[in-house]
Design an enzyme around this catalytic site. Sequence first.
Site, PDB file in Angstrom:
ATOM      1  CG  HIS A 174      -1.819   1.158   1.290  1.00  0.00           C
ATOM      2  ND1 HIS A 174      -2.949   1.229   0.508  1.00  0.00           N
ATOM      3  CD2 HIS A 174      -1.761   2.309   1.989  1.00  0.00           C
ATOM      4  CE1 HIS A 174      -3.552   2.382   0.736  1.00  0.00           C
ATOM      5  NE2 HIS A 174      -2.866   3.063   1.628  1.00  0.00           N
ATOM      6  CG  ASP A 181      -5.515  -0.225   2.215  1.00  0.00           C
ATOM      7  OD1 ASP A 181      -5.054  -1.164   1.544  1.00  0.00           O
ATOM      8  OD2 ASP A 181      -6.130   0.727   1.706  1.00  0.00           O
TER       9      ASP A 181
HETATM   10  C1  GRF Z   1       1.425   0.750  -6.462  1.00  0.00           C
HETATM   11  O1  GRF Z   1       1.638   2.073  -6.077  1.00  0.00           O
HETATM   12  C2  GRF Z   1       0.938  -0.041  -5.282  1.00  0.00           C
HETATM   13  O2  GRF Z   1       1.477   0.368  -4.066  1.00  0.00           O
HETATM   14  C3  GRF Z   1      -0.530   0.224  -5.303  1.00  0.00           C
HETATM   15  O3  GRF Z   1      -0.882   0.283  -6.663  1.00  0.00           O
HETATM   16  C4  GRF Z   1       0.260   0.621  -7.427  1.00  0.00           C
HETATM   17  C5  GRF Z   1       0.456  -0.487  -8.419  1.00  0.00           C
HETATM   18  O4  GRF Z   1       1.444  -0.222  -9.364  1.00  0.00           O
HETATM   19  N1  GRF Z   1      -1.229  -0.762  -4.538  1.00  0.00           N
HETATM   20  P1  GRF Z   1       2.009  -1.406 -10.272  1.00  0.00           P
HETATM   21  O5  GRF Z   1       0.804  -2.055 -10.952  1.00  0.00           O
HETATM   22  O6  GRF Z   1       2.730  -2.369  -9.386  1.00  0.00           O
HETATM   23  O7  GRF Z   1       2.893  -0.756 -11.266  1.00  0.00           O
END
Ligand code: GRF
Length: 209
Positions: free
Chosen positions: A112, A148
């Site tokens: 998160h 979360d």
């Molecule tokens: C990341 O910022 C993650 O923390 C959040 O969604 C985003 C996903 O990015 N849960 P990716 O798909 O891993 O590029």
Amino acid sequence: MRAMRSIVILISGRGSNMQAIVRAAQTEQWPARIAAIISNRADAEGLKFAAAQGIPTAVVANKDYPDREQFDAALRLVIDGFAPDLVVLAGFMRILTAPLVEHYAGRMLNIHPSLLPSFPGMATHRQALQAGVKVHGATVHFVTPMLDHGPIVAQVVVAVLEDDTEQSLEQRVLVEEHQLYPRAVRWFVENRLSIEDGRVHNSAAPHER
Ligand code: GRF
């Protein structure tokens, strides 16, 4: 030697955290294999990377199911078809029902983009800028039915700069996520993590952190 651990990664989009985990598993030769990448969207960009790597992919499209319960039941069948030791949520943009989360208790991780318990939910970078916090970051945690929340495995801190925009802050946090998440998954794979009273204990040596 401990048996190979099997990992299933769930994505909804870009999948950059998934890619970081796949690459780290390969280059660091983890005692683990990525059994599958599963998406709730057929157009998730990350599926292309997975296919190019020869990793099995599957799509369980939430839009094909009338409610969360039925989607989660279908998702669970597909995940369990790969018999994972660990399920990794990496930008998986679905709220999961309690039965599904409980089925994977102690073996489902999420990342998160905030320093939990601050800023759960969406638009975390905007929330951080609006609150005026001077440090922000990302958290890897075990998934529990409360969104979360859940025992914290690892966190990374990123300074908030005077001229930060939502995008610039997001970008700097994301770079750190790509270091943090593979490390946390590796600890799980190496059996370093245990949960006691809702807190995570980590037996990894300091130089392995
Ligand atoms: C990341 O910022 C993650 O923390 C959040 O969604 C985003 C996903 O990015 N849960 P990716 O798909 O891993 O590029």
